[in-house]
Structures are given as structure tokens and as C-alpha cells.
Design a protein around this motif. Structure first.
Motif, PDB file in Angstrom:
ATOM      1  N   VAL A 166       0.845  -1.188   0.000  1.00  0.00           N
ATOM      2  CA  VAL A 166       0.000   0.000   0.000  1.00  0.00           C
ATOM      3  C   VAL A 166       0.881   1.239   0.000  1.00  0.00           C
ATOM      4  O   VAL A 166       1.902   1.293   0.701  1.00  0.00           O
ATOM      5  N   THR A 167       0.510   2.253  -0.754  1.00  0.00           N
ATOM      6  CA  THR A 167       1.274   3.494  -0.846  1.00  0.00           C
ATOM      7  C   THR A 167       1.303   4.236   0.486  1.00  0.00           C
ATOM      8  O   THR A 167       0.277   4.340   1.173  1.00  0.00           O
ATOM      9  N   ALA A 168       2.461   4.748   0.839  1.00  0.00           N
ATOM     10  CA  ALA A 168       2.609   5.622   2.011  1.00  0.00           C
ATOM     11  C   ALA A 168       3.839   6.486   1.771  1.00  0.00           C
ATOM     12  O   ALA A 168       4.962   5.995   1.808  1.00  0.00           O
ATOM     13  N   GLN A 169       3.625   7.765   1.523  1.00  0.00           N
ATOM     14  CA  GLN A 169       4.737   8.655   1.190  1.00  0.00           C
ATOM     15  C   GLN A 169       4.516  10.032   1.801  1.00  0.00           C
ATOM     16  O   GLN A 169       3.487  10.669   1.590  1.00  0.00           O
ATOM     17  N   ARG A 170       5.506  10.482   2.557  1.00  0.00           N
ATOM     18  CA  ARG A 170       5.438  11.811   3.163  1.00  0.00           C
ATOM     19  C   ARG A 170       5.883  12.866   2.141  1.00  0.00           C
ATOM     20  O   ARG A 170       6.922  12.710   1.485  1.00  0.00           O
ATOM     21  N   ILE A 171       5.092  13.919   2.022  1.00  0.00           N
ATOM     22  CA  ILE A 171       5.379  15.004   1.087  1.00  0.00           C
ATOM     23  C   ILE A 171       5.610  16.291   1.886  1.00  0.00           C
ATOM     24  O   ILE A 171       4.670  16.826   2.498  1.00  0.00           O
ATOM     25  N   ASP A 172       6.861  16.773   1.917  1.00  0.00           N
ATOM     26  CA  ASP A 172       7.166  18.021   2.625  1.00  0.00           C
ATOM     27  C   ASP A 172       6.706  19.214   1.795  1.00  0.00           C
ATOM     28  O   ASP A 172       7.013  19.326   0.611  1.00  0.00           O
ATOM     29  N   LYS A 173       5.976  20.121   2.427  1.00  0.00           N
ATOM     30  CA  LYS A 173       5.422  21.279   1.737  1.00  0.00           C
ATOM     31  C   LYS A 173       6.161  22.571   2.075  1.00  0.00           C
ATOM     32  O   LYS A 173       5.840  23.641   1.556  1.00  0.00           O
ATOM     33  N   VAL A 180       0.752  13.492   3.755  1.00  0.00           N
ATOM     34  CA  VAL A 180       1.111  12.086   3.555  1.00  0.00           C
ATOM     35  C   VAL A 180       0.157  11.483   2.527  1.00  0.00           C
ATOM     36  O   VAL A 180      -1.061  11.512   2.713  1.00  0.00           O
ATOM     37  N   LEU A 181       0.733  10.990   1.443  1.00  0.00           N
ATOM     38  CA  LEU A 181      -0.055  10.251   0.463  1.00  0.00           C
ATOM     39  C   LEU A 181      -0.131   8.795   0.908  1.00  0.00           C
ATOM     40  O   LEU A 181       0.893   8.192   1.250  1.00  0.00           O
ATOM     41  N   HIS A 182      -1.328   8.249   0.905  1.00  0.00           N
ATOM     42  CA  HIS A 182      -1.461   6.860   1.348  1.00  0.00           C
ATOM     43  C   HIS A 182      -2.671   6.222   0.696  1.00  0.00           C
ATOM     44  O   HIS A 182      -3.604   6.908   0.261  1.00  0.00           O
TER      45      HIS A 182
END
Length: 222
Positions: A166-173, A180-182
Motif C-alpha cells: 500500500v502506498t505511504a509517502q510523506r510530502i514536505d510542503k 502524507v499520500l497513502h
């Protein structure tokens, strides 16, 4: 010259005994069709085919207790992936998990649901056991059947992405903000650690399907 009148055609009615036979055959055909449809409706569904297996992992739950693959052994389970500061999909996922738990309890009609519910945090840096414990209390999650899981970031990432696929990716803004994309799926598995399905949670019908398949997995273990 005399005219001869032509007789109008006459349709003969079947004799009473033939009428009875026709009505009887029609009734039997209707009955047979009804039995076939009922039988099809209540026919046991085939087992769900395994589509993956969870690897070994070791994390902690909202009580600070170890949570690993053995924690899911022997029971059906349903997993989702959230974080406590999420304002978009996560509240809906948590509400759907609550709905699913209530539906399984209603269908089972017993205190022992035979299924474990698990919410894995995709933001372990923020979601400590204390934070998850407060979140669980806020949504009235019963710790006896619903765990909220966190751990070191690398271990959580490994478990969710490589284990559950399953997708789990932290996106710093920037400016200290991030998202977090999940994946918004529910994952159903069995007591042997086998993944049995990925499910959408958009509608009430989706939850009905998940509950049905959870009960199938439970019944297989009997």
C-alpha cells in the motif's frame, strides 16, 4: 341463385383436463425457477484466494505493547492506513472501520467477533502511542478488537509499502508543513497472515461486501 354463408372459424377450447395439466405445469415451472433462484442466493461462496503474505514485522500499538505478525495470528483481520492529523480521507476511513465493526458484530451475534481491526499510522513521527491512544478514545475504538499501530519510521514504511503493498509517502510542503499520500483501501487477511483482498470503502455497499468476505474468512477457520 342461393348464397351460401361461410362459417366463422371456431377456436376450440382445450378440454378441462388439459387446462388443468397446463396450469399445473406452469405452476411447477414457476416453483422450480423460484427454488433455483433461492438456492443460488444462499449457495456458499467459494473461499477467497490468497493474493499475498505478510512478512515478519515488529511495531507497537497505542498502549505501547509490541504488535507484530503474531498479533494477527489465528483470526481474520482488517487493516487500514491513516494518520491522526489528516483532515480528508482518514476521518472517513475511521468512520467506515467503525461501521464495518458494528456490521460484523450484528451479523455474528456474538461478543467474540473473530476478527481483528488494525489501523496503521502512515505518520509515525507524529503518531506516538500516546497520540494514537487519545485518537482511539476519541473515536470510541474498543482496544480489545481494534489496534492503532506505529513504530520507527523505517519499520512502518517497510511494513506498509513492502508488506501490505500500500502506498505511504510523506510530502514536505515547506515551512514545517507536510502531507502524507497513502492508500485508502481496507485490506482483509486471515489468521495465517495471508492477504485475501483489497477493498474500496466509498459506499455502504462496499462495507457490506467487506463484511461478507470477512465472515467468509472467519467461517473458513472453523
Amino acid at each position: 341463385m342461393s348464397a351460401t354463408a361461410s362459417a366463422a372459424p371456431v377456436t376450440a377450447s382445450p378440454p378441462p383436463s388439459r387446462k388443468k395439466r397446463i396450469l399445473f405445469m406452469a405452476a411447477m415451472l414457476t416453483l422450480a425457477l423460484g427454488v433455483a433462484l433461492v438456492g443460488r442466493k444462499f449457495r456458499p461462496l467459494p473461499p477467497l484466494a490468497p493474493i499475498g503474505k505478510l512478512p515478519a514485522f515488529s511495531l507497537i500499538d497505542q498502549r505501547g505493547a509490541r504488535f507484530d505478525a503474531a498479533s494477527l495470528a489465528g483470526k481474520a483481520w482488517v487493516a487500514d492506513f491513516i494518520f491522526t492529523t489528516c483532515k480528508q480521507s482518514c476521518p472517513r476511513l475511521t468512520a467506515r472501520m467503525t461501521q464495518l465493526r458494528a456490521l460484523v458484530a450484528k451479523k455474528r451475534g456474538t461478543k467474540d467477533l473473530g476478527v481483528r481491526f488494525v489501523s496503521f499510522s502512515v505518520d509515525p513521527e507524529n503518531d506516538t502511542p500516546e497520540v494514537l491512544s487519545a485518537y482511539a478514545a476519541k473515536v470510541n475504538a474498543d482496544p480489545a478488537s481494534w489496534s492503532f499501530v506505529t513504530g520507527p519510521s523505517e519499520d512502518v514504511q517497510q511494513t506498509i509499502v513492502k508488506g501490505f503493498k500500500v502506498t505511504a509517502q510523506r510530502i514536505d510542503k515547506g515551512a514545517g508543513e507536510y502531507d502524507v499520500l497513502h492508500g485508502n483501501w481496507f485490506v482483509v487477511g486471515d489468521g495465517a497472515g495471508l492477504i485475501r483482498g483489497y477493498y474500496s470503502t466509498d459506499t455502504d455497499d462496499d462495507i457490506d461486501v467487506i463484511a461478507r468476505d470477512v465472515l467468509r474468512v472467519i467461517d473458513e477457520a472453523r
